[in-house]
Design an enzyme around this catalytic site. Structure first.
Site, mmCIF file in Angstrom:
data_model
loop_
_atom_site.group_PDB
_atom_site.id
_atom_site.type_symbol
_atom_site.label_atom_id
_atom_site.label_comp_id
_atom_site.label_asym_id
_atom_site.label_seq_id
_atom_site.Cartn_x
_atom_site.Cartn_y
_atom_site.Cartn_z
ATOM 1 N N ASN A 42 0.907 -1.312 0.028
ATOM 2 C CA ASN A 42 0.029 -0.153 -0.027
ATOM 3 C C ASN A 42 0.614 1.331 -0.044
ATOM 4 O OD1 ASN A 42 -2.474 -1.570 0.119
ATOM 5 N ND2 ASN A 42 -1.848 -2.134 2.136
ATOM 6 N N TYR A 43 0.356 2.300 0.228
ATOM 7 C CA TYR A 43 1.013 3.487 0.316
ATOM 8 C C TYR A 43 1.492 4.480 1.443
ATOM 9 C CZ TYR A 43 -1.310 2.753 -4.324
ATOM 10 O OH TYR A 43 -1.883 2.345 -5.519
ATOM 11 N N ASP A 45 3.302 3.806 4.180
ATOM 12 C CA ASP A 45 4.747 3.843 4.821
ATOM 13 C C ASP A 45 5.464 5.049 3.794
ATOM 14 O OD1 ASP A 45 4.248 0.661 4.055
ATOM 15 O OD2 ASP A 45 4.668 1.003 5.734
ATOM 16 N N TYR A 223 -9.707 -0.873 1.327
ATOM 17 C CA TYR A 223 -9.207 -1.820 1.102
ATOM 18 C C TYR A 223 -10.307 -2.912 0.425
ATOM 19 C CZ TYR A 223 -5.408 -0.729 4.533
ATOM 20 O OH TYR A 223 -4.749 0.036 5.056
ATOM 21 N N GLY A 297 -5.813 2.524 6.659
ATOM 22 C CA GLY A 297 -4.331 2.723 6.981
ATOM 23 C C GLY A 297 -4.151 3.414 8.268
ATOM 24 N N GLU A 298 -3.445 4.438 7.913
ATOM 25 C CA GLU A 298 -3.019 5.192 9.244
ATOM 26 C C GLU A 298 -2.914 6.514 8.705
ATOM 27 O OE1 GLU A 298 -1.913 1.655 11.163
ATOM 28 O OE2 GLU A 298 -0.574 2.348 9.812
ATOM 29 N N ASP A 299 -2.114 7.069 7.827
ATOM 30 C CA ASP A 299 -1.964 8.440 7.434
ATOM 31 C C ASP A 299 -3.334 9.245 7.008
ATOM 32 O OD1 ASP A 299 -0.579 10.544 4.910
ATOM 33 O OD2 ASP A 299 -0.133 10.605 7.098
HETATM 34 O O1 TRH Z 1 -2.267 2.967 1.743
HETATM 35 P P1 TRH Z 1 -2.541 2.872 3.173
HETATM 36 O O2 TRH Z 1 -3.551 1.445 3.210
HETATM 37 O O3 TRH Z 1 -1.267 2.436 3.878
HETATM 38 C C1 TRH Z 1 -1.372 1.421 4.843
HETATM 39 C C2 TRH Z 1 -0.340 2.059 6.025
HETATM 40 O O4 TRH Z 1 0.920 2.353 5.342
HETATM 41 C C3 TRH Z 1 -0.365 1.179 7.142
HETATM 42 O O5 TRH Z 1 0.579 1.862 7.908
HETATM 43 C C4 TRH Z 1 0.239 -0.274 6.651
HETATM 44 O O6 TRH Z 1 -0.009 -0.783 8.027
HETATM 45 C C5 TRH Z 1 -0.611 -0.808 5.714
HETATM 46 O O7 TRH Z 1 -0.699 0.211 4.436
HETATM 47 C C6 TRH Z 1 -0.163 -1.930 5.363
HETATM 48 O O8 TRH Z 1 -3.284 3.991 3.843
HETATM 49 P P2 TRH Z 1 -2.552 5.312 4.391
HETATM 50 O O9 TRH Z 1 -1.903 4.942 5.622
HETATM 51 O O10 TRH Z 1 -3.550 6.173 4.557
HETATM 52 O O11 TRH Z 1 -1.525 5.803 3.335
HETATM 53 C C7 TRH Z 1 -2.117 6.096 2.024
HETATM 54 C C8 TRH Z 1 -1.062 7.405 1.590
HETATM 55 O O12 TRH Z 1 -1.574 7.758 0.203
HETATM 56 C C9 TRH Z 1 -1.625 8.845 2.318
HETATM 57 O O13 TRH Z 1 -0.431 9.207 2.725
HETATM 58 C C10 TRH Z 1 -2.331 9.505 1.380
HETATM 59 C C11 TRH Z 1 -1.977 8.976 0.134
HETATM 60 N N1 TRH Z 1 -2.567 9.179 -0.904
HETATM 61 C C12 TRH Z 1 -2.296 10.318 -1.872
HETATM 62 O O14 TRH Z 1 -1.330 11.217 -1.594
HETATM 63 N N2 TRH Z 1 -3.156 10.642 -3.119
HETATM 64 C C13 TRH Z 1 -4.168 9.525 -3.177
HETATM 65 O O15 TRH Z 1 -4.858 9.781 -4.362
HETATM 66 C C14 TRH Z 1 -4.448 8.718 -2.150
HETATM 67 C C15 TRH Z 1 -5.626 7.643 -2.570
HETATM 68 C C16 TRH Z 1 -3.694 8.603 -1.135
#
Ligand code: TRH
Length: 407
Positions: A42-43, A45, A223, A297-299
């Site tokens: 995912n994104y 990290d 997800y 996720g978290e962010d």
């Molecule tokens: O993508 P995620 O599900 O990431 C998660 C976290 O890393 C989590 O710590 C980890 O345990 C898991 O994966 C495996 O969701 P998260 O944390 O919200 O991260 C997405 C990032 O992508 C966030 O910084 C926002 C960014 N983003 C954009 O910049 N543009 C976009 O269009 C989207 C959809 C997201």
């Protein structure tokens, strides 16, 4: 156990300037940071590490961001991998893994290992040699995942002795992001325009603005395991014009699968809009503009909570349901009411959740307490010292007093 924050820091832990104020105090010492990030999946990290790097750079610090996969930066921070962001140098993880770095990588003031990724040994050895030569050691931080669980608060700021490898005998420190004043705090929005109120007039968002007829906007960033069909059915039953903005990736695939599986016309009053991957600052603005954010996720959770807009969190699903305690701790921290808990049970497939979606509460319903609750939570978060400021405060203290312990 020593207090979490040295008294000299407590002064800096007073309520910060309003969220998103980036300009640092004139007296703030600027440092050189190495941030290490291995992309698990995912994104988030990359998202967290990029957000931290961008905030540090906005405050005048210099950052080397070491990534083993730069591809998400192509859309998350266009130009970043090519040196397009002042103050940030994006480096290849592999260049630190197979050879000692060339002389242009001077010893940093701070090392941030994101999510326990372990700094590549070859690079570590050369930097330990440099530290021995210069008689100083970088402040070394293990930046952990965001959690509201009690263990995170207990562990935040604790030292972790390095027992083996080139840095044997050194000490790194745990930093746990969180929602509580005693935690490491949350990262704020990372763009220079963060002080500007978001607007649908943003050229990268204008195409997704709601219709003037009072249409509501829901963001879907989930997800594949999310109950998408139930959500679509619930949205078509609100009696309210809604546009569903579907984030690229797993969410878009799940919605397209749902549309294929179900007869046309069923979703007539629901406008489905598929988003491209947006640059992180644009995504942040979108969160602040929507009426309801379904995040994961978290962010994106940390950002959604700080916008003050209603949000529902789909936690990263784990086979042994280990994520359920984390979800419960989050809802307890928010003092979530029954409708919000029901939403999270439905959206996360919590075992106790009713098989069919409960009558879901919608934040636009008359007299809904949800918007006010979300705004109150954001106000609470704004009073906590943000994660970037806490990291800087501690690193500056540590640089001035090498034996300073944050524990
Ligand atoms: O993508 P995620 O599900 O990431 C998660 C976290 O890393 C989590 O710590 C980890 O345990 C898991 O994966 C495996 O969701 P998260 O944390 O919200 O991260 C997405 C990032 O992508 C966030 O910084 C926002 C960014 N983003 C954009 O910049 N543009 C976009 O269009 C989207 C959809 C997201």
């Amino acid at each position: 156990m020593p207090s979490r924050t040295p008294s000299s820091l407590q002064a800096s832990a007073t309520a910060p300037a309003p969220a998103h104020t980036q300009s640092p105090p004139a007296s703030e010492k600027v440092l050189l940071w190495d941030i290490f990030c291995k992309v698990i999946d995912n994104y988030g990290d990359v998202g967290v590490c990029w957000r931290l790097a961008a905030q540090l750079a906005l405050r005048g610090h210099s950052v080397r961001l070491w990534l083993d996969d730069k591809r998400p930066l192509q859309w998350m921070a266009p130009g970043a991998a090519q040196g397009g962001w002042p103050g940030i140098s994006v480096r290849d993880w592999s260049s630190a893994q197979h050879a000692a770095p060339v002389p242009e990588t001077p010893l940093a003031d701070v090392w941030v290992e994101a999510f326990g990724c372990d700094i590549p040994p070859a690079w570590l050895q050369s930097q330990v040699d440099a530290a021995d030569t210069q008689g100083r050691r970088p402040a070394w931080i293990n930046l952990e995942y965001l959690s509201a669980e009690p263990f995170a608060l207990r562990s935040h700021g604790l030292p972790s002795p390095v027992l083996q490898g080139p840095a044997k005998g050194w000490t790194k420190y745990f930093f746990y992001p969180g929602f509580s004043p005693a935690s490491g705090g949350l990262l704020r929005r990372s763009d220079a325009q963060a002080t500007q109120p978001p607007t649908w007039a943003n050229p990268e968002l204008a195409a997704f603005a709601p219709e003037a007829s009072g249409e509501r906007t829901v963001l879907l960033f989930s997800y594949a395991s999310a109950p998408i069909v139930d959500l679509l059915q619930a949205l078509t039953g609100t009696g309210q014009a809604v546009q569903l903005l579907v984030a690229a990736g797993q969410s878009a695939q799940a919605v397209r699968d749902a549309l294929t599986a179900l007869p046309d016309g069923r979703w007539a009053q629901l406008r489905l809009r598929f988003l491209p991957n947006l640059p992180q600052p644009v995504f942040d603005q979108l969160l602040a503009l929507c009426d309801l954010n379904l995040v994961r996720g978290e962010d994106s959770l940390a950002q959604a909570v700080q916008t003050g807009k209603p949000c529902v969190w789909q936690i990263y699903p784990q086979n042994d349901c280990a994520h359920q305690p984390k979800l419960r701790a989050y809802l307890e921290t928010l003092a979530a009411d029954a409708p919000l808990c029901a939403w999270h049970a439905f959206w996360n497939g919590t075992p106790a959740a009713s098989p069919a979606p409960p009558t879901l509460a919608w934040p636009w319903e008359p007299d809904s307490a949800w918007p006010r609750h979300a705004a109150n939570v954001a106000a609470r978060m704004a009073q906590n010292t943000d994660l970037c400021s806490q990291l800087i405060d501690w690193a500056v203290l540590r640089a001035a007093h090498p034996t300073a312990q944050r524990a």
